[in-house]
Design an enzyme around this catalytic site. Structure first.
Site, PDB file in Angstrom:
ATOM      1  N   VAL A  50       0.904  -1.152   0.000  1.00 35.73           N
ATOM      2  CA  VAL A  50       0.000   0.000   0.000  1.00 35.73           C
ATOM      3  C   VAL A  50       0.945   1.205   0.000  1.00 35.73           C
ATOM      4  O   VAL A  50       1.466   1.589   1.036  1.00 35.73           O
ATOM      5  CB  VAL A  50      -0.940  -0.014   1.222  1.00 35.73           C
ATOM      6  CG1 VAL A  50      -1.844   1.206   1.218  1.00 35.73           C
ATOM      7  CG2 VAL A  50      -1.764  -1.301   1.244  1.00 35.73           C
ATOM      8  N   PRO A  51       1.192   1.766  -1.186  1.00 36.59           N
ATOM      9  CA  PRO A  51       2.367   2.620  -1.436  1.00 36.59           C
ATOM     10  C   PRO A  51       2.329   4.039  -0.889  1.00 36.59           C
ATOM     11  O   PRO A  51       2.274   5.014  -1.640  1.00 36.59           O
ATOM     12  CB  PRO A  51       2.444   2.621  -2.963  1.00 36.59           C
ATOM     13  CG  PRO A  51       1.021   2.504  -3.396  1.00 36.59           C
ATOM     14  CD  PRO A  51       0.377   1.598  -2.392  1.00 36.59           C
ATOM     15  N   CYS A  52       2.435   4.174   0.431  1.00 41.51           N
ATOM     16  CA  CYS A  52       2.470   5.522   1.009  1.00 41.51           C
ATOM     17  C   CYS A  52       3.764   6.249   0.634  1.00 41.51           C
ATOM     18  O   CYS A  52       3.825   7.473   0.722  1.00 41.51           O
ATOM     19  CB  CYS A  52       2.268   5.488   2.515  1.00 41.51           C
ATOM     20  SG  CYS A  52       3.374   4.429   3.412  1.00 41.51           S
ATOM     21  N   HIS A  53       4.770   5.518   0.152  1.00 44.18           N
ATOM     22  CA  HIS A  53       6.009   6.174  -0.283  1.00 44.18           C
ATOM     23  C   HIS A  53       5.781   7.040  -1.519  1.00 44.18           C
ATOM     24  O   HIS A  53       6.604   7.884  -1.830  1.00 44.18           O
ATOM     25  CB  HIS A  53       7.109   5.129  -0.558  1.00 44.18           C
ATOM     26  CG  HIS A  53       6.778   4.143  -1.623  1.00 44.18           C
ATOM     27  ND1 HIS A  53       6.039   2.997  -1.371  1.00 44.18           N
ATOM     28  CD2 HIS A  53       7.082   4.129  -2.945  1.00 44.18           C
ATOM     29  CE1 HIS A  53       5.913   2.318  -2.503  1.00 44.18           C
ATOM     30  NE2 HIS A  53       6.526   2.986  -3.470  1.00 44.18           N
ATOM     31  N   ARG A  54       4.662   6.878  -2.189  1.00 44.96           N
ATOM     32  CA  ARG A  54       4.358   7.668  -3.394  1.00 44.96           C
ATOM     33  C   ARG A  54       3.725   9.019  -3.058  1.00 44.96           C
ATOM     34  O   ARG A  54       3.383   9.784  -3.956  1.00 44.96           O
ATOM     35  CB  ARG A  54       3.439   6.875  -4.322  1.00 44.96           C
ATOM     36  CG  ARG A  54       4.112   5.633  -4.871  1.00 44.96           C
ATOM     37  CD  ARG A  54       3.226   4.864  -5.816  1.00 44.96           C
ATOM     38  NE  ARG A  54       3.851   3.591  -6.142  1.00 44.96           N
ATOM     39  CZ  ARG A  54       3.198   2.495  -6.455  1.00 44.96           C
ATOM     40  NH1 ARG A  54       1.866   2.507  -6.525  1.00 44.96           N
ATOM     41  NH2 ARG A  54       3.850   1.379  -6.721  1.00 44.96           N
TER      42      ARG A  54
END
Length: 132
Positions: free
Chosen positions: A94-98
């Site tokens: 779940v790409p919170c790094h984006r």
């Protein structure tokens, strides 16, 4: 503070763990841009909405906290979005790094800004440094 999950039962042979390891290896070897493992979010209704919105940010693309708040229908919810991202229990998948600051700066990643940079570089096609 991270979202508390129930006490897990260790099962190294569980099909979900095997699939997760396979998909993460493919991701880190530039052979996967999305994940297929089933997710079971545990959080508030708002947190779950934020995490589900993260799943719609394409590989290699970044959005600002404001963009995410706007997508969720409330531009004033920028800080609440940040709070939900901070509690994301399924980072990378779940790409919170984006999610980046309004100016494009790397901010607010529970895994550390250096790791956020590594993940974004990977998705931009830069060579992945050895993590070990």
């Amino acid at each position: 503070k991270r979202t508390k999950l129930s006490v897990p039962v260790k099962d190294d042979k569980h099909p979900i763990l095997i699939q997760t390891e396979k998909e993460l290896n493919e991701y880190f070897n530039n052979k996967r841009t999305t994940f297929d493992i089933p997710l079971d979010f545990k959080g508030t209704e708002f947190q779950i909405r934020v995490w589900e919105a993260l799943l719609n940010i394409p590989y290699g693309v970044t959005k600002s906290y404001g963009d995410l708040a706007r997508i969720l229908g409330d531009i004033k919810a920028v800080r609440a979005v940040g709070g939900a991202l901070n509690k994301n229990p399924i980072s990378i998948i779940v790409p919170c790094h984006r999610v980046v600051g309004i100016s494009g700066n790397l901010v607010g990643f529970a895994g550390g800004l250096n790791n956020k940079s590594i993940l974004l570089d990977l998705e931009q096609g830069f060579t992945m440094p050895s993590l070990f």
